[in-house]
Design an enzyme around this catalytic site. Structure first.
Site: not given
Length: 314
Positions: A159, A185
């Protein structure tokens, strides 16, 4: 300095466009997290090109519904479903033990984002455990099957969120610092890229290529289930003009790396919008952070990951 890889495809290209003309008959593929979001479209594209595709999913009932729909839309009768919970090392081990024969394509697509503070049975922070350690155990566990295939491809969905932070080696599980869902994350997504760097180096002699990617800004998939609305920072475009993608567009870079002859032999790199990413420019939420491609950090992460898996074994 290696030459940056470019292709004729871009941010608006779809998985179907990228796979057009590619023949995968006789190839076997696994897509994790293939019961929703870009995983469905990734699996669909592979099936449409003739590959046998195993949907590795937590919810097998949902997986069977998706498999039926993919079979109906592609005409493929080789869409299979198998149980896999990446946060459960027992589940990962069972999946690996159940796999027989060669494996040509493995797409580590499943992921979670911005969860509350949760831990696995081992006490590992859930996002790192799921996004990185679960896939690490799966892919290394299937290394022999990948090597047997010859010219196998491993694709790891990372990501743009990796640019928000490195792997926190001094406190990966937030045992000594307050839990931050976004820091958790970002470190898991950085770990995805570092895994590709380390595995590419280790497995080159086996003919296995390993690459990571940013699928783009795709709101409303299962990944965002822990948020009611997109956060203000949920803008990988960063003012570059890249709009939110459809799931069909979001799956395109995964398919490029998994199946396109345009990237044959390419390994250890990070892509976005069907191109190899440029180095990160401060203030622009695009590109790849230098720490995510650092071979020393990649080696350190590999050893930390191995140590954790060894300690978790009964």
């Amino acid at each position: 300095m290696s030459t940056r890889i470019t292709t004729p495809f871009g941010a608006q290209s779809t998985a179907a466009e990228v796979i057009a003309g590619v023949e995968l008959a006789g190839r076997r593929a696994i897509v994790t997290g293939a019961a929703s979001g870009i995983g469905v479209e990734t699996a669909r594209a592979l099936a449409s090109a003739g590959a046998e595709v195993t949907l590795a999913v937590r919810d097998t009932a949902a997986g069977r519904r998706v498999a039926s729909e993919i079979s109906a839309s592609t005409g493929s009768e080789k869409v299979l479903v198998a149980a896999l919970d990446l946060a459960d090392q027992g589940s990962v081990a069972a999946f690996v033990a159940g796999w027989t024969g060669a494996l040509d394509i493995l797409i580590a697509n499943a992921g979670i984002m911005a969860t509350p503070e949760l831990r696995t049975a081992e006490g590992w922070e859930l996002q790192f455990a799921t996004n990185h350690l679960g896939h690490f155990a799966l892919i290394t566990g299937l290394h022999e099957a990948l090597a047997r295939a010859g010219h196998a491809r491993v694709v790891v969905v990372s990501s743009v969120g990796h640019i928000n932070g490195e792997v926190l080696f001094d406190d990966i599980d937030f045992l000594r610092h307050p839990y931050d869902p976004w820091a958790a994350y970002s470190q898991s997504k950085t770990a995805n890229i570092l895994f590709a760097v380390a595995a590419a180096e280790r497995w080159a002699a086996d003919g296995i290529t390993v690459n990571a990617l940013n699928p783009g800004r795709i709101w409303g998939t299962g990944l965002s289930r822990h948020m009611d609305v997109p956060p203000a920072s949920f803008d990988p475009a960063g003012g570059t003009g890249t709009s939110e993608k459809t799931v069909e567009q979001g799956a395109a870079t995964s398919i490029l790396l998994a199946a396109s002859p345009l990237v044959e032999g390419v390994s250890g790199r990070y892509f976005e919008d069907c191109q190899e990413a440029e180095p990160l420019t401060p203030g622009i939420r695009r590109g790849v952070a230098p720490y995510a491609l650092d071979p020393q950090k990649a080696e350190r992460l590999w050893e930390v990951s191995l140590d954790r898996l060894r300690a978790a074994r009964p």
